[in-house]
Design an enzyme around this catalytic site. Structure first.
Site, PDB file in Angstrom:
ATOM      1  N   TYR A 193      -1.802  -7.464  17.672  1.00  0.00           N
ATOM      2  CA  TYR A 193      -2.108  -6.772  16.470  1.00  0.00           C
ATOM      3  C   TYR A 193      -3.297  -5.854  16.410  1.00  0.00           C
ATOM      4  CZ  TYR A 193      -2.738  -5.448  11.691  1.00  0.00           C
ATOM      5  OH  TYR A 193      -2.969  -5.088  10.332  1.00  0.00           O
ATOM      6  N   THR A 233      -1.085  -8.117   0.427  1.00  0.00           N
ATOM      7  CA  THR A 233       0.273  -7.795   0.534  1.00  0.00           C
ATOM      8  C   THR A 233       1.125  -8.736   1.463  1.00  0.00           C
ATOM      9  OG1 THR A 233       0.036  -6.573   2.692  1.00  0.00           O
ATOM     10  CG2 THR A 233      -0.669  -5.483   0.761  1.00  0.00           C
ATOM     11  N   ILE A 256       0.986  -1.118  -0.041  1.00  0.00           N
ATOM     12  CA  ILE A 256      -0.035   0.018  -0.018  1.00  0.00           C
ATOM     13  C   ILE A 256       0.776   1.255   0.065  1.00  0.00           C
ATOM     14  CG2 ILE A 256      -1.794   1.348   1.247  1.00  0.00           C
ATOM     15  CD1 ILE A 256      -2.858  -1.421   2.338  1.00  0.00           C
ATOM     16  N   LYS A 302      -3.933  -1.451  16.601  1.00  0.00           N
ATOM     17  CA  LYS A 302      -4.714  -0.802  15.721  1.00  0.00           C
ATOM     18  C   LYS A 302      -5.829   0.004  16.448  1.00  0.00           C
ATOM     19  CE  LYS A 302      -2.663  -1.833  11.683  1.00  0.00           C
ATOM     20  NZ  LYS A 302      -1.826  -0.937  10.922  1.00  0.00           N
TER      21      LYS A 302
END
Length: 331
Positions: A209, A246, A56, A213
């Site tokens: 994780y 990705t 990205i 975020k």
């Protein structure tokens, strides 16, 4: 420690991922071509993009360079960084792109990056906090932080605060400077453990994780509030790129890896598609002077209810300042 406590964070993350993938699939087959906005030229504007060498971040850098923006890629691999710069310049001879080393897992490296950048005596109109690690095994950063929390959140928290003065000097009433932080839908299943931000009592890569975020969303809303109260011409927004194909997914479970390999082309966004909302947040005229937004598919949407908890935002901010050793009065 029960088996359920180990599995629950993973189940939550995969559940929210499934929901996003399903939404992306339905959107892909929706009648009509998706609208592609036209953005204004950015000649003379300067942006920093962390993690801009691939995925990205790379497509964000590439597009912004096409708009005439001067881009500084912040990354932790010199060879990869220089190759990215050459690749973009080969495709666009007029591109003004450069690479500066910055390891978000090291506070010393972040300070050195900011020192090097400030020595250039150039303005800073856009900061895109894009870099991330995902579902890595339990390990610590150079400064002893759990890696998800240290890289994804604390590294960007410190970097942003050290660059705030330059951003404030660069923003004007008619053209605000912008801070864009990349979060993800996993924040919806995140839990912020203020008494154990380093996940030392119980480690789940999925939980760590998701927490990182969620922390980014809380931080962004708090920062925009503080900048607004101060009267600064800087806005802060959060971007959710969706589920994008990705290298970030290399640590996911093998069944998920298999599904990604078989149907990723259909179910997941391409990195170029994933970059679209970051680009929108960085340069769209529609967002001039507007902050504290959670953006998904170039639209404002609602983040997790707890992310709007101002007391939680404040407590996280105060604790983060202590961890990265900057004054709480940095603004």
């Amino acid at each position: 420690m029960s088996l359920l406590s180990l599995l629950l964070p993973a189940l939550r993350v995969y559940y929210i991922g499934f929901r996003v993938v399903l939404h992306q699939l339905l959107r892909r087959f929706r009648p009509g071509c998706p609208f592609k906005p036209v953005f204004p030229q950015q000649n003379g504007n300067v942006a920093i993009v962390t993690g801009g060498t691939k995925g990205i971040g790379y497509h964000t850098v590439k597009y912004l360079a096409r708009l005439g923006m001067h881009i500084i890629i912040a990354g932790n691999n010199d060879t990869e960084g220089q190759e990215t710069v050459m690749k973009i310049k080969e495709e666009n001879l007029n591109a003004k792109v450069e690479f500066l080393y910055c390891d978000l897992a090291s506070m010393k490296s972040i300070h050195q990056f900011v020192h090097t950048f400030k020595a250039k005596n150039c303005p800073l109109h856009v900061l895109i906090n894009n870099a991330a690690v995902m579902l890595v095994p339990e390990r610590k950063t150079e400064d002893g932080f759990e890696e998800h929390f240290g890289v994804n959140y604390l590294g960007h928290f410190l970097l942003t605060n050290l660059l705030l003065e330059t951003l404030k000097q660069s923003g004007t009433h008619s053209h605000n400077a912008r801070i864009i932080t990349i979060s993800s839908a996993t924040h919806y299943v995140g839990e912020l453990h203020l008494n154990d931000l380093q996940s030392s009592c119980f480690y789940s890569p999925h939980g760590a994780y998701a927490q990182s975020k969620l922390a980014l969303v809380l931080f962004s809303y708090r920062l925009h509030h503080l900048l607004t109260v101060e009267g600064s011409h800087v806005t802060v927004n959060v971007v959710d790129p969706g589920v994008v194909n990705t290298d970030l997914y290399r640590h996911i479970s093998w069944p998920a890896q298999l599904a990604k390999w078989i149907a990723g082309w259909l179910l997941l966004k391409t990195p170029e598609e994933g970059a679209s909302t970051s680009i929108y947040a960085a340069v769209s005229s529609e967002l001039e002077g507007i902050g504290s937004c959670y953006l998904y598919n170039e639209q404002r949407t609602k983040s997790l209810d707890v992310s709007y908890d101002e007391e939680l935002q404040r407590r996280l901010w105060t604790e983060s300042c202590k961890l990265v050793r900057i004054p709480d009065t940095v603004l």
